[in-house]
Enzyme design. Structure first.
Site, PDB file in Angstrom:
ATOM      1  N   ASP A 285       0.888  -1.213  -0.075  1.00 15.44           N
ATOM      2  CA  ASP A 285      -0.166  -0.201  -0.058  1.00 15.44           C
ATOM      3  C   ASP A 285       1.078   1.160   0.033  1.00 15.44           C
ATOM      4  O   ASP A 285       2.163   1.075   0.089  1.00 15.44           O
ATOM      5  CB  ASP A 285      -0.990  -0.206   1.223  1.00 15.44           C
ATOM      6  CG  ASP A 285      -2.219   0.755   1.141  1.00 15.44           C
ATOM      7  OD1 ASP A 285      -3.127   0.309   1.427  1.00 15.44           O
ATOM      8  OD2 ASP A 285      -2.187   1.736   0.409  1.00 15.44           O
ATOM      9  N   GLU A 491     -10.915   5.889   4.785  1.00 11.01           N
ATOM     10  CA  GLU A 491     -10.025   5.728   5.632  1.00 11.01           C
ATOM     11  C   GLU A 491      -9.986   6.158   6.912  1.00 11.01           C
ATOM     12  O   GLU A 491     -11.076   6.245   7.571  1.00 11.01           O
ATOM     13  CB  GLU A 491      -8.448   5.792   5.106  1.00 11.01           C
ATOM     14  CG  GLU A 491      -8.575   5.195   3.732  1.00 11.01           C
ATOM     15  CD  GLU A 491      -6.855   5.225   3.036  1.00 11.01           C
ATOM     16  OE1 GLU A 491      -6.848   5.697   1.913  1.00 11.01           O
ATOM     17  OE2 GLU A 491      -6.258   4.490   3.577  1.00 11.01           O
TER      18      GLU A 491
HETATM   19  O1  LIG Z   1      -4.806   5.005  -3.457  1.00  5.01           O
HETATM   20  C1  LIG Z   1      -3.727   3.940  -3.565  1.00  5.01           C
HETATM   21  C2  LIG Z   1      -4.081   3.341  -2.210  1.00  5.01           C
HETATM   22  C3  LIG Z   1      -5.360   2.471  -2.189  1.00  5.01           C
HETATM   23  O2  LIG Z   1      -5.438   1.655  -3.239  1.00  5.01           O
HETATM   24  C4  LIG Z   1      -5.451   1.867  -0.775  1.00  5.01           C
HETATM   25  O3  LIG Z   1      -6.729   0.866  -0.704  1.00  5.01           O
HETATM   26  C5  LIG Z   1      -5.372   2.699   0.227  1.00  5.01           C
HETATM   27  O4  LIG Z   1      -5.061   2.187   1.562  1.00  5.01           O
HETATM   28  C6  LIG Z   1      -4.696   3.924   0.227  1.00  5.01           C
HETATM   29  N1  LIG Z   1      -4.517   4.871   1.010  1.00  5.01           N
HETATM   30  C7  LIG Z   1      -3.506   5.807   0.255  1.00  5.01           C
HETATM   31  C8  LIG Z   1      -3.152   7.053   0.976  1.00  5.01           C
HETATM   32  C9  LIG Z   1      -3.509   7.382   2.313  1.00  5.01           C
HETATM   33  C10 LIG Z   1      -3.281   8.283   3.121  1.00  5.01           C
HETATM   34  C11 LIG Z   1      -2.398   9.543   2.254  1.00  5.01           C
HETATM   35  C12 LIG Z   1      -2.105   9.048   1.094  1.00  5.01           C
HETATM   36  C13 LIG Z   1      -2.404   7.985   0.240  1.00  5.01           C
HETATM   37  C14 LIG Z   1      -3.243   5.303  -0.838  1.00  5.01           C
HETATM   38  N2  LIG Z   1      -3.989   4.194  -1.050  1.00  5.01           N
END
Ligand SMILES: OC[C@@H]1[C@@H](O)[C@H](O)[C@@H](O)c2nc(-c3ccccc3)cn21
Length: 603
Positions: A285, A491
């Site tokens: 991730d 998230e």
């Molecule tokens: O977008 C790409 C991946 C996505 O596929 C995943 O399911 C997810 O957990 C995720 N969180 C971030 C992310 C979280 C916080 C700050 C910047 C980016 C980036 N991503």
């Protein structure tokens, strides 16, 4: 004459072997890096032989970018990659998790919790096919979907990305993978990634494993469960995903019994690649390996070592490619990481790229541009919406059902914060990472617009977002529809300890539903929220989840053009003090149980 690896008539295994024999260490390591689009340039792609580029949530080439804008950006990166010494094409990835949700004018489908309520794997497969076409419309061959989390506590901010608390329902919904990638031929070798080139995309089962089982639903936290529990609740859908030929698997930020998944060699190398024979590539991730140290990025060399040795093949770096490449190169030169681990990773990445047809068709074109937000896809989304709504209460007593509502009435009231707000009805991961508010950021049909379009032309539809009791009482409304719920989130921002409906939702319900006017409350939420206090005052109650852009599907069932068929994919609790509480638990005392759903006929 062109080298063997460029010859599409050669078996893929032969092409991989030939290409691997030609690759230098730095070219192999370059393939293992995925860069955010804002850190990538054609020059960097060429110089470092970078394997992949992504859009994070909401990351677009322009505001309201068109299909052509997307294709021009992606082809720019690809030209850089194709001009490298060996001309290995890069693969562009994006979160198309409920339709192609980053993209203006894309069809926004219900989030996974609503799809779980449909119990309709064939519908979900058709949604996968539509999503693949809309991704290809913008030149994208790879999506970070489906999330096959089994959310066991609705306090988790990502619970709406989970089809259900029940692993059986989540397993059924892996049908989206053949929708996205194409139906794997029955004689395919187990675990080999399968994608039909051109109109299908590579998929990504995520987040491996146990992301939905963390204590109190705390995002990216710890899943405390014994091995039997992990394998019987959180693992089954990965078995189905691998059998269906999923191309990639993304590792979870979370931990299992205190061990971070991004460093879990036993489950990634051992179980996923060994026991399940998964042959696609495992991707981290976003900065997932950085978070292997309690202070993220405190010891990046350790992060790279632990992540790669655990079995991660491609790292979502996403910013600093030289640091990743330098650290990994040094670890290989010191033989801390054996060459055969690097070769395993690169062979898997190349296998996905060859099977995806990327070597034959590296450049995107506009041939699918008219698929973006097409009426056919919007009709499909509308079907999904009406099949996802769950009728929880219909009339204060059995003999007086309120729904379906009469289309012909003198005057009706539509109220609530979520009645005329396209962003609210789509939820997180829509246009922006955290979603949006209002009706201007993309195209769709609000619930209010859908009601207006459905009722008889002589019916006077009055909209008041937050009406007073007096207004409700003195206007002689035939009935009222109240649309309230949760604002968008994604998230950790969605983690909740109390799961209460936020102001002014409760007061809108009490102002509209407390008096003489019959009211139906439509709840727009990513998960069950506290409803017990309002239950007696409402005449009818509908769980609509996060329906997406096609609000017409809500009116279709409210007014009886179709019957309600949705069933709860998750337990609706009475109080958060009961959580976690899932179907089959000993102390099971829900407000509405898993599988519950009242039916109405189509009129
Ligand atoms: O977008 C790409 C991946 C996505 O596929 C995943 O399911 C997810 O957990 C995720 N969180 C971030 C992310 C979280 C916080 C700050 C910047 C980016 C980036 N991503």
């Amino acid at each position: 004459d062109s080298p063997i690896y460029k010859d599409p008539r050669q078996p893929v295994a032969v092409r991989i072997k030939d290409l691997m024999s030609r690759m230098k260490l730095e070219e192999k390591i370059g393939q293992m890096a995925q860069l955010d689009r804002l850190s990538a340039t054609p020059e960097i792609m060429r110089t470092y032989s970078i394997g992949s580029v992504l859009s994070g949530g909401g990351s677009t080439p322009l505001p309201d970018a068109t299909a052509k804008d997307w294709i021009d950006m992606i082809n720019g990166f690809q030209k850089g990659s194709m001009s490298s010494r060996l001309g290995i094409p890069m693969i562009y990835g994006i979160d198309a998790v409920h339709g192609h949700n980053n993209v203006y004018n894309a069809t926004i489908f219900p989030h996974n919790v609503g799809l779980g309520a449909t119990r309709d794997p064939d519908l979900v497969k058709r949604i996968g096919a539509a999503t693949a076409l809309e991704a290809r419309a913008t030149g994208i061959p790879y999506v970070f979907a489906p999330c096959i989390a089994v959310c066991r506590d609705p306090r988790w901010g990502r619970c709406y990305e989970s089809y259900s608390e029940d692993p059986k329902v989540v397993r059924e919904m892996t049908e989206i993978i053949p929708g996205l990638q194409g139906d794997i031929p029955s004689n395919s070798r187990r675990g080999v990634p399968y994608v039909i080139p051109k109109n299908k995309v590579a998929a990504c089962a995520k987040h491996f494993v146990g992301d939905g089982g963390t204590t109190k639903g705390a995002n990216e936290n710890n899943t405390a469960i014994d091995r039997h529990g992990l394998l019987s609740i959180h693992m089954p859908a990965y078995v189905d995903s691998v059998i269906k030929g999923v191309s990639t698997v993304m590792v979870s930020y979370s931990s299992w019994n205190g061990e971070r998944m991004h460093a879990n060699r036993e489950l990634i190398m051992g179980f996923l690649k060994g026991t399940l024979k998964f042959k696609g590539f495992v991707i981290s991730d976003w900065q997932g390996i950085d978070k292997l140290t309690s202070t993220p990025h405190a010891n990046y060399t350790y992060s790279v070592q632990a992540g790669i040795l655990a079995g991660i093949d491609m790292v979502m770096v996403p910013y600093n490619h030289t640091e990743f490449i330098d650290d990994l190169t040094l670890l290989v030169k010191k033989n801390v990481i054996p060459m055969d681990r690097i070769d395993d990773a690169v062979e898997r990445i190349l296998l996905v790229k060859f099977n995806l047809g990327l070597f034959e068709n590296p450049m995107a074109d506009l041939s699918f541009a008219n698929e973006l937000g097409s009426q056919g896809h919007r009709d499909l989304a509308r079907e999904a919406v009406r099949k996802s709504l769950v009728l929880l209460k219909n009339g204060k007593n059995e003999s007086e059902p309120l729904l379906p509502l009469p289309k012909k009435a003198s005057k009706i009231l539509v109220a609530g914060t979520h009645a005329d707000n396209l962003g609210y009805q789509c939820g997180g991961w829509t246009i922006n990472w955290q979603g949006f508010s209002g009706n201007n950021d993309t195209r769709g049909t609000t619930i209010l617009a859908a009601i207006r379009a459905t009722v008889d032309p002589t019916t006077d539809v009055v909209f008041q977002e937050d009406p007073s009791k007096q207004f409700v009482e003195e206007n002689n409304f035939s009935y009222a529809i109240v649309v309230v719920g949760e604002p968008p989130y994604a998230e950790t921002a969605g983690d909740s300890t109390d799961l209460t409906m936020k102001f002014p939702g409760p007061s809108i319900i009490s102002n509209v539903c407390g008096g003489s006017v019959k009211c139906v409350v439509v709840v727009i939420s990513g998960r069950p929220i506290v409803l017990e206090p309002y239950l007696d005052s409402v005449d009818a109650l509908v769980a609509a989840w996060l329906p997406g852009s096609e609000g017409q599907g809500v009116a279709d069932v409210l007014f009886g053009d179709f019957g309600f068929i949705g069933k709860l994919p998750r337990t609706w609790f009475k109080s958060v003090d009961q959580l976690p509480m899932n179907n089959g638990d000993a102390h099971y005392d829900p407000l509405f149980p898993f599988d519950f759903g009242l039916k109405t006929g189509a009129s």
